[in-house]
Design an enzyme around this catalytic site. Structure first.
Site, PDB file in Angstrom:
ATOM      1  N   ASP A 142       0.415  -1.301   0.254  1.00 59.10           N
ATOM      2  CA  ASP A 142       0.228  -0.241   0.164  1.00 59.10           C
ATOM      3  C   ASP A 142       0.609   1.365   0.591  1.00 59.10           C
ATOM      4  OD1 ASP A 142       0.399  -0.646   2.499  1.00 59.10           O
ATOM      5  OD2 ASP A 142      -0.693   0.527   3.577  1.00 59.10           O
ATOM      6  N   GLU A 158      -0.308  -1.231   5.512  1.00 60.88           N
ATOM      7  CA  GLU A 158       0.857  -0.965   6.579  1.00 60.88           C
ATOM      8  C   GLU A 158       0.524   0.764   6.867  1.00 60.88           C
ATOM      9  OE1 GLU A 158       4.695   0.515   7.719  1.00 60.88           O
ATOM     10  OE2 GLU A 158       3.474   1.468   5.964  1.00 60.88           O
TER      11      GLU A 158
END
Length: 358
Positions: free
Chosen positions: A72, A130
């Protein structure tokens, strides 16, 4: 969604991975593309948990390495699709995710496909969420759902490290330091007590604080204690009766959560202090046999990691872990995010040399 071709160069694969947008919460298209790409390789067992993809070898080796990277990014701001640029004479790939941390993911994907007979078994993990609240972190979720996948002797996280080895990481703690007052009309301020004014000693203590440098297993970690937000006030004509200063403490991995809490409460003795979040750091673990072999293979001089990273999750499981990836961490989340082509190549060569035993 375009397919990922894992036979491409790591640089070309970086461009392809970055151009599949995957802002936190929207990782599914990239996770789908990764799953489809690695599923084509018979030497890899594929496991999916949400938008986290695991690919691992099962060769019966006596040692196993876990290599992970998050897929991400923070929100896009006019910096996709990526572009090839030259910055100060350095050839770079410019755009969101190039540093944090899709160049590292691209290197990992390429090596996962190509290394069919490594001297150690390898578990590759590409995980979601994350960049947001820790409770959503795909690596944390995977460790709860499939703890067996975390069995290993050494771990590498592909966080940007300028292509250098950064051992362990600092811990991080957030605290709210509060003051109270008495509301009154601002035309008659002497009747009340101004809670914002009472916060002045809090800010003074922070300004006077000097960051400590603490050596842990040969690496020197720099601590920090800073105000990151302040809130208070009722209206433009009201003396405020409450004020809150949010403080962030970055602490060396020699301290645990309890010790870090004591440091903060001692600094703010006399104030109402609430610890709202704490994540312990990770010791370097560079004395582990595989860690030594890795450092020797890539020809690195290990440095400390000042920021908190998911190496701490591995450390908490008793697995020594380091950060190793292309990209300048100072450019992570920056709108001018860019990664040098030379660093992508260097990290690929380093990991390949170690994982191929050559």
């Amino acid at each position: 969604m375009p397919a990922l071709d894992l036979t491409q160069s790591s640089a070309a694969l970086t461009r392809a991975v970055c151009d599949i947008p995957s802002v936190s919460g929207d990782e599914t298209p990239l996770a789908d593309a990764i799953e489809a790409a690695v599923s084509a390789y018979a030497h890899l067992e594929i496991i999916r948990d949400g938008d986290t993809i695991v690919a691992r070898t099962n060769l019966g080796r006596d040692r196993r390495v876990v290599i992970a990277g998050h897929i991400d990014t923070v929100p896009i701001n006019g910096n996709l699709p990526v572009e090839d640029r030259s910055v100060d004479g350095v050839d770079v790939i410019w755009g969101r995710g190039t540093v944090d941390m899709k160049a590292g993911v691209a290197v990992q994907l390429k090596l996962a496909a190509e290394l069919t007979e490594p001297p150690v078994d390898i578990t590759w993990m590409w995980y979601d969420h994350e960049e947001v609240d820790s409770a959503l972190n795909g690596l944390g979720r995977l460790s709860r759902n499939r703890p067996d996948l975390f069995e290993g002797d050494f771990a590498i996280l592909g966080e940007p490290s300028n292509g250098e080895v950064e051992g362990g990481c600092n811990g991080t703690l957030r605290a709210i330091v509060r003051t109270e007052g008495v509301r009154a009309h601002s035309a008659r301020s002497w009747i009340g007590e101004n809670a914002i004014h009472k916060a002045a000693p809090i800010l003074a203590r922070l300004a006077e604080y000097r960051a400590r440098e603490i050596e842990v297993e040969g690496l020197v970690y720099r601590e920090g204690l800073n105000a990151v937000s302040i809130s208070g006030g009722v209206a433009g004509n009201v003396i405020p009766d409450a004020c809150a200063v949010e403080v962030n403490y970055r602490f060396a991995p020699s301290r645990d959560a309890a010790a870090a809490t004591r440091v903060v409460t001692d600094v703010f003795t006399g104030f109402d202090v609430e610890i709202v979040d704490v994540a312990e750091g990770a010791r370097p673990g560079l004395d582990a046999a595989l860690a030594k072999e890795f450092v020797d293979a890539v020809g690195a001089t290990p440095k400390p990691k000042y920021g908190w990273t998911d190496v701490a999750r591995f450390s908490a499981l008793g697995i020594p872990a380091v950060n190793y990836g292309p990209g300048d961490p100072h450019l992570a989340h920056h709108d001018e995010e860019r990664v040098p082509l030379a660093q992508i190549d260097a990290v690929e060569r380093g990991l390949r040399a170690w994982l191929s035993g050559s």
